[in-house]
Design an enzyme around this catalytic site. Structure first.
Site, PDB file in Angstrom:
ATOM      1  N   LYS A 124      -4.931  13.038 -33.428  1.00  0.00           N
ATOM      2  CA  LYS A 124      -4.524  12.797 -34.821  1.00  0.00           C
ATOM      3  C   LYS A 124      -3.558  11.631 -34.820  1.00  0.00           C
ATOM      4  O   LYS A 124      -2.869  11.387 -33.818  1.00  0.00           O
ATOM      5  CB  LYS A 124      -3.819  14.028 -35.401  1.00  0.00           C
ATOM      6  CG  LYS A 124      -3.944  14.152 -36.905  1.00  0.00           C
ATOM      7  CD  LYS A 124      -5.276  14.752 -37.294  1.00  0.00           C
ATOM      8  CE  LYS A 124      -5.530  14.687 -38.784  1.00  0.00           C
ATOM      9  NZ  LYS A 124      -6.703  15.507 -39.138  1.00  0.00           N
ATOM     10  N   ASP A 164      -7.927  10.868 -43.272  1.00  0.00           N
ATOM     11  CA  ASP A 164      -7.305  12.175 -43.521  1.00  0.00           C
ATOM     12  C   ASP A 164      -6.548  11.986 -44.839  1.00  0.00           C
ATOM     13  O   ASP A 164      -6.863  11.053 -45.597  1.00  0.00           O
ATOM     14  CB  ASP A 164      -6.381  12.572 -42.351  1.00  0.00           C
ATOM     15  CG  ASP A 164      -5.939  14.034 -42.409  1.00  0.00           C
ATOM     16  OD1 ASP A 164      -6.733  14.906 -42.049  1.00  0.00           O
ATOM     17  OD2 ASP A 164      -4.802  14.316 -42.838  1.00  0.00           O
ATOM     18  N   VAL A 240     -11.593  15.788 -50.277  1.00  0.00           N
ATOM     19  CA  VAL A 240     -12.045  17.099 -49.820  1.00  0.00           C
ATOM     20  C   VAL A 240     -12.312  18.021 -51.019  1.00  0.00           C
ATOM     21  O   VAL A 240     -13.360  18.674 -51.112  1.00  0.00           O
ATOM     22  CB  VAL A 240     -11.011  17.709 -48.848  1.00  0.00           C
ATOM     23  CG1 VAL A 240     -11.345  19.147 -48.521  1.00  0.00           C
ATOM     24  CG2 VAL A 240     -10.932  16.871 -47.571  1.00  0.00           C
TER      25      VAL A 240
HETATM   26  O1  2IT Z   1      -8.951  17.038 -40.298  1.00  0.00           O
HETATM   27  C1  2IT Z   1     -10.035  16.505 -40.022  1.00  0.00           C
HETATM   28  O2  2IT Z   1     -10.924  17.098 -39.392  1.00  0.00           O
HETATM   29  C2  2IT Z   1     -10.256  15.131 -40.470  1.00  0.00           C
HETATM   30  N1  2IT Z   1      -9.376  14.560 -41.096  1.00  0.00           N
HETATM   31  C3  2IT Z   1     -11.523  14.411 -40.118  1.00  0.00           C
HETATM   32  C4  2IT Z   1     -11.407  13.801 -38.768  1.00  0.00           C
HETATM   33  C5  2IT Z   1     -12.555  12.934 -38.357  1.00  0.00           C
HETATM   34  O3  2IT Z   1     -12.467  12.384 -37.248  1.00  0.00           O
HETATM   35  O4  2IT Z   1     -13.529  12.792 -39.096  1.00  0.00           O
END
Ligand code: 2IT
Length: 445
Positions: A124, A164, A240
């Site tokens: 992350k 994100d 989302v």
């Molecule tokens: O929390 C998550 O799974 C995301 N923000 C997506 C991460 C991604 O590499 O698509």
């Protein structure tokens, strides 16, 4: 393994990192029993190793705002675990970003990615840059300055960031443009969530929300319940929440609330195409308020200062931020007859809220299972990039369906508790066993 001893040690090493400690405790409590049946894990000190990130990259990001003022933010990439594949996970731009938040997210990502069936490690990243109220030009300059530091640490087989909170298609575009200039290579697989004309995948924008609804469908089906006709309260109004609202509506449920930091919009007649499209406009405005939805659509009402959890609903879908649904919110939902809660945000519910739902024996599923469709479709984007081709929307959607079904099955298999399924336990055990086995076989590194 004794959870309390490990936690004491971790609290000593990482004092005050509450989100990170919360995420680790939840996983360790879920896996304790299974772990202790595997002396080979104990011997290889898998737990002591898996709770710490492989490395943390921290950097300064300096940029110039529209007034000519120099601004300095902090940037991070936390490469958490690469046992089963290259580091993979999103980038978060939010004023509250700090190492604790990104460590919790990287830790969760490791197990989530293991559940997807695809070969991806966990990571992350992000910055305390606050996108609220920033102009497009400021966003671009910030993304470029961020990538100027990050680019040497990422690559299609090394670490593949994505979006994100606060990072969507626009930001990924600006970051990719700078990456390409610096690397002097057209490595599309270095980022996911790209635009469709330059290596992006169809269905990636929808995938987190769509996947969540596919998971909920399986969970309901197993419990003899139906999505059709159910009322749904959703928190948030970003990417989302948008995907979740769209698929929920398509499947015949009624989305009766969405929310923002300013309050909740009551939407008793449910969504339609125009309303769903408007959610994207609201997000793109960068104002971080949901109230204009009720000005545009006269059948909707805005209630300032209230959360989505104050609305009477069958199903609650947290789609915004960690710990957005507290113990008190859980009591309010339960009193109003809510019978299913699925976390679509990462760690959307506090431990008190999860305990309340489990004690009440309603359906509850955790983020790392429910929202895994997002990163899974990022994995499908990486596959398409590696093959230098693109699949149709129907093909990606079918694969997403299959992956969500597999995740649900894995949770059911590992989460059986009498005649009930403990989805928290199921997701944690299934994700953990895969990563732990890979670490064991790869030796002490
Ligand atoms: O929390 C998550 O799974 C995301 N923000 C997506 C991460 C991604 O590499 O698509």
């Amino acid at each position: 393994m004794k959870v309390n001893d490990i936690m004491l040690d971790l609290e000593r090493k990482h004092p005050g990192e509450n989100e990170y400690l919360q995420a680790v405790r939840e996983v360790l409590e879920s896996i304790e029993e299974v772990y202790n049946q595997h002396p080979e894990f104990e011997k290889a000190k898998i737990v002591e190793r898996i709770v710490e990130p492989d490395r943390i990259i921290t950097f300064r990001v300096t940029w110039v705002d529209d007034n000519g003022e120099i601004q300095t933010n902090l940037g991070y990439r936390i490469q958490f675990n690469s046992a089963i594949g290259p580091y993979k996970g999103g980038i978060r731009f939010h004023k509250a970003v700090n190492p604790s938040m990104l460590k919790f997210l990287g830790f969760e990502q490791t197990f989530k990615n293991a559940l997807t069936t695809l070969p991806m490690g966990g990571a992350k990243g992000g910055s305390d840059f606050d996108p609220v109220g920033k102009s497009d030009a400021e966003i671009m300059r910030f993304c470029q300055a961020f990538m100027l530091e990050l680019w040497q640490n990422i690559g299609p087989d090394t670490d593949v960031p994505a979006g994100d909170v606060g990072v969507g298609g626009r930001e990924i575009g600006y970051m990719y443009g700078m990456y390409k200039k610096l690397a002097r290579e057209y490595n599309t697989g270095v980022l996911t969530g790209k635009g469709l004309t330059w290596g992006g995948s169809l269905i990636r924008p929808e995938a987190t929300g769509f996947g969540a609804l596919y998971f909920v469908e399986h969970m309901l089906h197993r419990a003899g319940k139906e999505l059709k006709g159910a009322t749904i309260a959703i928190s948030g109004f970003g990417n989302v929440a948008w995907g979740a609202a769209k698929k929920a509506t398509e499947l015949g449920a009624k989305v009766i609330a969405i929310s923002g930091p300013d309050g909740v919009v009551l939407n008793p007649n449910g969504m339609n195409d125009e309303k769903i499209d408007y959610m994207l406009e609201l997000r793109a405005s960068n104002r971080n308020i949901v109230a204009p939805f009720a000005e545009k659509f006269t059948d909707a009402t805005f209630v300032p200062g209230k959360k989505a959890w104050s609305v009477k609903c069958d199903i609650a879908l947290p789609c915004a931020f960690q710990n957005e649904l507290t113990g008190a919110d859980a009591e309010e939902l339960l009193a109003n007859g809510t019978w299913c809660v699925a976390e679509v945000s990462n760690m959307g519910c506090t431990p008190e809220a999860i305990a309340a739902f489990q004690n009440a024996k309603i359906l509850f599923a955790p983020g790392k299972a429910v929202n895994a469709g997002g990163v899974a479709t990022s994995g499908l984007e990486m596959t398409q990039n590696a093959m230098h081709l693109s699949w149709s929307a129907a093909e990606v959607d079918e694969k997403l369906h299959y992956i969500m079904q597999s995740i649900h099955e894995a949770c059911v298999k590992a989460g059986q508790e009498g005649d009930r399924i403990n989805y928290v336990k199921g997701a944690n055990i299934a994700g953990f066993l895969k990563v732990a086995q890979a670490m064991l076989e790869q030796g002490i590194v």
